[in-house]
Design a protein around this motif. Structure first.
Motif, short mmCIF file in Angstrom:
data_model
loop_
_atom_site.label_atom_id
_atom_site.label_comp_id
_atom_site.label_asym_id
_atom_site.label_seq_id
_atom_site.Cartn_x
_atom_site.Cartn_y
_atom_site.Cartn_z
N GLU A 187 0.82 -1.21 0.00
CA GLU A 187 0.00 0.00 0.00
C GLU A 187 0.86 1.27 0.00
O GLU A 187 0.52 2.27 -0.65
CB GLU A 187 -0.93 0.02 1.22
CG GLU A 187 -2.00 -1.07 1.21
CD GLU A 187 -1.58 -2.34 1.91
OE1 GLU A 187 -2.44 -3.01 2.50
OE2 GLU A 187 -0.36 -2.67 1.86
N ARG A 236 0.84 3.99 -3.18
CA ARG A 236 0.44 5.39 -3.03
C ARG A 236 1.52 6.33 -3.58
O ARG A 236 1.21 7.39 -4.15
CB ARG A 236 0.17 5.69 -1.56
CG ARG A 236 -1.13 5.05 -1.04
CD ARG A 236 -1.46 5.57 0.37
NE ARG A 236 -2.72 5.02 0.82
CZ ARG A 236 -2.83 3.93 1.58
NH1 ARG A 236 -1.71 3.26 1.95
NH2 ARG A 236 -4.00 3.51 1.97
N SER A 284 -4.71 -7.86 5.02
CA SER A 284 -5.50 -6.77 5.56
C SER A 284 -6.83 -7.31 6.04
O SER A 284 -7.20 -8.45 5.75
CB SER A 284 -5.71 -5.68 4.50
OG SER A 284 -6.59 -4.68 4.97
N PRO A 331 -6.60 -4.87 -0.65
CA PRO A 331 -5.90 -3.74 -0.02
C PRO A 331 -5.10 -2.90 -1.01
O PRO A 331 -5.07 -1.67 -0.90
CB PRO A 331 -4.99 -4.42 1.00
CG PRO A 331 -4.84 -5.83 0.52
CD PRO A 331 -6.13 -6.17 -0.14
N LEU A 332 -4.45 -3.54 -2.01
CA LEU A 332 -3.66 -2.76 -2.96
C LEU A 332 -4.56 -1.96 -3.90
O LEU A 332 -4.30 -0.78 -4.17
CB LEU A 332 -2.75 -3.70 -3.77
CG LEU A 332 -1.67 -4.43 -2.99
CD1 LEU A 332 -0.82 -5.28 -3.93
CD2 LEU A 332 -0.81 -3.46 -2.22
N ALA A 363 -5.99 0.94 -2.14
CA ALA A 363 -5.01 2.02 -1.99
C ALA A 363 -4.89 2.83 -3.28
O ALA A 363 -4.73 4.06 -3.24
CB ALA A 363 -3.65 1.44 -1.60
#
Length: 689
Positions: free
Chosen positions: A342, A346, A376, A381-382, A385
């Motif tokens: 993550e 970002r 997560s 989760p990726l 993000a």
């Protein structure tokens, strides 16, 4: 108040600006074959996290699009992946993502594209056939994944893109649809960019360009560890090594003529792994033995999904992050992997926003922790993000991923309807059928006992003959369907005679079958005493379905015509007659020739089997009184006649002692013993006068 209005307008502008970004997600149709629980199906896609979802891959047959997997299209027994893919995308909480079909891929190779683009006719065949193929399956566009065009393919690839765009623009768009989109997945390597791509032409005719900014390392030829998806070059990298990063590739495409707004930066949701030569040397460019071993679920050397990397970290692996170079990797024992999480995702999204790129692309959905159980507490989760960094918020997810085709409410209702409308009635029918058959058997047994009692009779003349009747009522396969015509049930009549009463207990046949499903006894071969007993029972009542049927036992057959009287026996000459073969018996008469007196009691005359009976000497009128003639079995063999040809076989029989009284010799001459229809020629006779 002015501040509130300003913040509202700013938020609206940010929302509008965010809506222009693309989040392109690739779905792979071979992830369905991974081991449980990480199989990936169209139902695992979260359409709220993507603006465009690309189905990878299709193939080409005779320069036309064709399904790659056996279950891409619908079959007679299953819903295809194409339709399931479209159904899942339509379940988005917000706008439905655009769907594209990708053709090509690494395993597809480059030769099919070379052949198809080599002539205008072949390109025309592919282009004209692609339009109905995409429309019939509900896709909104086509994604070209040629890996990779060479220098000699540069012009042909550009022509293909141009002609596709012109054909898609010229199409009569169906009502409710938009024109077909056209995109391409392109290389981020320096050699491929400069050799195979006419960047200005591609940028003009493609709707967006997916830059595959990954796999810079780990695909072969490496001597040390390295991250396969770096955002920037490391300080120590120079020359061609300084080009192995996402920022350099994006700048090269932009400088070559691509509009930044059409360029979508690719990000890997997986890592490239290596096997360290020494577990003590774990840094970048550390010596390696080769690629990392295949993992349990991805099952490919040098590849680790994000959830497999998280499993390694959860079991003792170590994570290393460099904030300055945006470098991320992890290691455990002699396993080393470069990947994105993550934090690094970002950082990449922030860079592409600042550079003005058109959005982010991820490869691929099945590599993320789509179940939210390992990396997560929430799924994807990726990808979440990416959305948070690119759009400024995390879209509301549709459902939690399960790793298997989820059951929607509609499908649950359908299953319940099938259970109550099909399975339950079948079970009820089976129970009713079983009960009905049991009831029929019970009633049949009851009727059989009833008629066995009522129809048991005895012959008044022969008390030893008992007649039993046993009823067998057949059960039809469908008891509710009436028969086409009234038909009595099968009847078996059996006789239990007294022991040794008749000569042959097997003379009654075992209820030979006749037409109409009825059974009858073989009266022709039955003895008189038993037949008379059956004649006295002339009606047999049978019960079925409340009806009474009558069967008449046939009477005795008409008497046979009388046998004509036998010819009278001729007298013997003075000596013994000739036998049937013409030879004379060389035996002298005991009283001499011409003797006219009766034979003494001590001198019987014997005649052999097979020869007619003769009287050796005529009896004078008023001769000896009549005496009984005893016909017995001889206790010694008769004289053998001369040799003769074998006679045809005769029916064997046994004769009991028979006593016959005669008044004179004439009666004896006319005596004939009969058994059935055969004259008794084959019995030895001893006569005493």
């Amino acid at each position: 108040m002015r501040g509130v209005v300003f913040l509202t307008l700013l938020a609206s502008m940010a929302t509008c600006s965010g809506a222009e970004y693309k989040v392109v997600c690739y779905y792979t149709n071979w992830a369905q074959y991974r081991p449980e629980p990480w199989k990936y199906y169209p139902e695992d896609i979260d359409p709220a996290l993507c603006t465009h979802v690309i189905y990878a891959f299709a193939k080409m047959v005779n320069y036309q699009l064709a399904p790659f997997e056996w279950n891409d299209d619908n079959t007679d027994w299953s819903t295809g992946m194409y339709e399931r893919f479209m159904t899942r995308l339509s379940e988005a909480n917000g706008p439905t993502p655009k769907s594209l079909l990708a053709i090509g891929g690494w395993n597809f190779g480059t030769q099919p594209f070379k052949d198809m683009t080599s002539s205008a006719a072949n390109r025309r065949t592919f282009i004209q056939s692609s339009i109905p193929y995409l429309r019939e399956r509900g896709f909104d566009g086509l994604d070209l994944d040629w890996e990779y065009p060479h220098a000699e393919d540069r012009a042909n690839f550009a022509l293909l893109v141009q002609e596709l765009r012109e054909a898609y623009d010229a199409e009569a768009v169906p009502p409710g649809k938009e024109r077909l989109l056209l995109s391409a997945a392109v290389s981020a390597g320096k050699t491929h960019i400069e050799a195979g791509y006419d960047i200005p032409t591609l940028a003009r005719y493609l709707d967006f360009i997916n830059l595959m900014a990954y796999d810079f390392r780990g695909t072969g030829g490496d001597t040390g560890t390295g991250h396969h998806g770096l955002l920037h070059a490391l300080p120590a990298e120079t020359g061609d090594d300084a080009t192995l990063n996402a920022a350099w590739a994006a700048e090269r495409w932009i400088s070559g003529g691509a509009s930044p707004s059409k360029l979508v930066l690719g990000m890997p949701l997986y890592g490239r792994s290596f096997t360290l030569a020494s577990p003590s040397n774990t840094g970048v460019n550390a010596p390696i033995i080769g690629r990392g071993p295949a993992q349990t679920y991805t099952r490919e050397d040098g590849i680790m999904s994000y959830y497999e990397i998280c499993q390694m970290l959860n079991t003792g692996g170590r994570r290393v992050w460099n904030e300055e170079t945006k470098l991320l990797y992890a290691y455990k024992d002699n396993l080393w992997v470069g990947y994105d999480d993550e934090t690094s995702i970002r950082a990449k999204v922030e860079w592409l926003r600042n550079r003005g790129l058109g959005g982010a692309m991820v490869w691929s959905l099945d590599f993320d922790d789509f179940q939210g159980t390992t990396c997560s507490e929430q799924p994807y989760p990726l990808l979440t993000a990416v959305n948070q960094a690119l759009l400024g918020y995390a879209p509301e997810v549709v459902t939690m991923a399960t790793g298997a085709p989820p059951t929607s409410d509609d499908s649950l209702i359908v299953i319940l309807l099938v259970v109550f409308l099909v399975i339950v009635p079948l079970l009820v029918a089976a129970v009713v059928s079983y009960w009905f058959k049991a009831e029929i058997r019970k009633r049949c047994q009851k009727h059989a006992e009833k008629y066995r009692t009522e129809n048991t009779t005895r012959n008044s003349d022969d008390t030893g003959t008992k007649i039993d009747e046993e009823f067998v009522l057949p059960i039809r396969k469908n008891p509710r369907q009436p028969p086409t015509r009234p038909c009595p049930p099968d009847v078996i009549l059996t006789v239990q005679p007294e022991q040794h009463k008749f000569k042959d207990a097997d003379s009654i046949s075992n209820a030979s079958k006749s037409s109409g499903g009825r059974r009858r006894l073989d009266f022709d071969n039955m003895e008189n005493g038993r037949r008379e007993a059956y004649q006295k029972t002339t009606e047999v009542k049978m019960a079925q379905s409340g009806q009474v049927y009558t069967k008449t036992v046939p009477s005795n057959p008409p008497p046979k015509p009388p046998v004509p009287p036998a010819k009278p026996l001729r007298a013997l000459p003075p000596k013994y007659p000739h036998n049937s073969r013409g030879g004379a018996h060389n035996v002298a008469h005991p009283k001499g020739p011409g003797t006219a007196v009766a034979y003494p009691d001590t001198m019987p005359t014997k005649v052999a089997i097979g020869f007619p009976m003769y009287q050796s000497t005529p009896v004078a009128p008023g001769g000896p009184p009549s005496r009984p003639i005893n016909i017995t079995r001889p206790n010694h063999p008769p004289p053998k006649p001369p040799a003769r040809p074998p006679r045809p076989p005769t029916r064997s029989m046994s004769a009991d002692l028979v006593e016959v009284d005669v008044d004179d010799s004439v009666a004896f001459q006319n005596l004939q013993l009969k058994f059935g229809n055969d004259d008794l020629y084959h019995t030895q006779i001893e006569t005493e006068i």
